[in-house]
Design a protein around this motif. Structure first.
Motif, mmCIF file in Angstrom:
data_model
loop_
_atom_site.group_PDB
_atom_site.id
_atom_site.type_symbol
_atom_site.label_atom_id
_atom_site.label_comp_id
_atom_site.label_asym_id
_atom_site.label_seq_id
_atom_site.Cartn_x
_atom_site.Cartn_y
_atom_site.Cartn_z
ATOM 1 N N VAL A 208 0.857 -1.185 0.000
ATOM 2 C CA VAL A 208 0.000 0.000 0.000
ATOM 3 C C VAL A 208 0.892 1.233 0.000
ATOM 4 C CG1 VAL A 208 -1.769 1.263 1.277
ATOM 5 C CG2 VAL A 208 -1.769 -1.237 1.305
ATOM 6 N N ASN A 209 0.655 2.153 -0.960
ATOM 7 C CA ASN A 209 1.466 3.370 -0.980
ATOM 8 C C ASN A 209 0.850 4.424 -0.055
ATOM 9 O OD1 ASN A 209 -0.504 4.945 -2.372
ATOM 10 N ND2 ASN A 209 0.232 4.184 -4.337
ATOM 11 N N GLU A 210 1.561 5.514 0.143
ATOM 12 C CA GLU A 210 1.137 6.555 1.083
ATOM 13 C C GLU A 210 -0.212 7.161 0.698
ATOM 14 O OE1 GLU A 210 2.780 10.805 2.773
ATOM 15 O OE2 GLU A 210 4.211 9.377 1.971
ATOM 16 N N GLU A 211 -0.427 7.398 -0.595
ATOM 17 C CA GLU A 211 -1.688 7.998 -1.053
ATOM 18 C C GLU A 211 -2.873 7.078 -0.765
ATOM 19 O OE1 GLU A 211 -1.284 9.074 -5.147
ATOM 20 O OE2 GLU A 211 0.332 10.478 -4.727
ATOM 21 N N GLU A 212 -2.714 5.782 -1.019
ATOM 22 C CA GLU A 212 -3.781 4.816 -0.758
ATOM 23 C C GLU A 212 -4.068 4.732 0.738
ATOM 24 O OE1 GLU A 212 -3.041 1.660 -4.423
ATOM 25 O OE2 GLU A 212 -1.886 1.447 -2.571
#
Length: 72
Positions: free
Chosen positions: A61-65
Protein backbone atom coordinates in the motif's frame (compact mmCIF):
# COMPACT_ATOMS: atom_id res chain seq x y z
CA UNK A 1 -14.71 37.73 6.27
CA UNK A 2 -11.52 36.05 5.00
CA UNK A 3 -11.42 35.15 1.30
CA UNK A 4 -9.27 32.84 -0.82
CA UNK A 5 -6.72 34.84 -2.86
CA UNK A 6 -6.05 34.45 -6.58
CA UNK A 7 -3.18 32.10 -5.62
CA UNK A 8 -5.60 30.05 -3.46
CA UNK A 9 -3.95 31.35 -0.29
CA UNK A 10 -5.94 31.61 2.90
CA UNK A 11 -5.25 33.89 5.88
CA UNK A 12 -6.18 32.37 9.23
CA UNK A 13 -7.69 34.71 11.83
CA UNK A 14 -5.29 35.62 14.66
CA UNK A 15 -7.77 34.40 17.30
CA UNK A 16 -7.97 30.93 15.71
CA UNK A 17 -4.18 30.72 15.43
CA UNK A 18 -3.84 31.62 19.12
CA UNK A 19 -6.31 28.94 20.15
CA UNK A 20 -4.66 26.32 17.90
CA UNK A 21 -1.12 27.33 18.84
CA UNK A 22 -0.18 28.14 15.25
CA UNK A 23 2.83 30.44 14.88
CA UNK A 24 4.32 32.10 11.77
CA UNK A 25 6.68 29.64 10.09
CA UNK A 26 5.04 26.50 11.55
CA UNK A 27 4.85 23.51 9.22
CA UNK A 28 1.48 21.84 8.78
CA UNK A 29 -0.47 19.19 6.90
CA UNK A 30 -3.93 19.80 5.50
CA UNK A 31 -6.58 17.19 4.78
CA UNK A 32 -9.97 17.33 3.09
CA UNK A 33 -12.78 14.99 4.16
CA UNK A 34 -15.37 13.61 1.77
CA UNK A 35 -17.78 16.23 3.15
CA UNK A 36 -15.42 19.04 2.10
CA UNK A 37 -14.14 19.87 5.59
CA UNK A 38 -10.51 21.05 5.55
CA UNK A 39 -8.44 20.18 8.63
CA UNK A 40 -5.08 21.80 9.39
CA UNK A 41 -2.69 19.85 11.59
CA UNK A 42 0.51 21.40 12.94
CA UNK A 43 3.60 19.25 12.45
CA UNK A 44 5.69 18.90 15.62
CA UNK A 45 9.18 17.51 15.08
CA UNK A 46 9.50 14.15 16.84
CA UNK A 47 5.83 14.05 17.88
CA UNK A 48 5.29 10.58 16.44
CA UNK A 49 8.66 9.15 17.45
CA UNK A 50 8.12 5.56 18.52
CA UNK A 51 4.37 5.75 17.88
CA UNK A 52 4.38 3.02 15.23
CA UNK A 53 7.17 0.94 16.76
CA UNK A 54 6.40 -2.75 16.45
CA UNK A 55 3.65 -2.34 13.83
CA UNK A 56 4.41 -4.38 10.71
CA UNK A 57 4.88 -2.50 7.42
CA UNK A 58 2.64 -3.31 4.45
CA UNK A 59 4.74 -2.49 1.38
CA UNK A 60 1.79 -3.28 -0.91
CA UNK A 61 0.00 0.00 0.00
CA UNK A 62 1.47 3.37 -0.98
CA UNK A 63 1.14 6.55 1.08
CA UNK A 64 -1.69 8.00 -1.05
CA UNK A 65 -3.78 4.82 -0.76
CA UNK A 66 -3.17 4.71 2.99
CA UNK A 67 -4.26 8.32 3.43
CA UNK A 68 -7.33 7.82 1.23
CA UNK A 69 -8.45 4.82 3.30
CA UNK A 70 -7.99 6.82 6.52
CA UNK A 71 -10.16 9.68 5.22
CA UNK A 72 -13.19 7.45 4.53
Amino acid sequence: MPVVSQKRQVTLPVEQCSIAGIQPGDEYESFVSRKGVISIVIKHKGAAKGLLKGIPVNDQVNEEESLASAMR
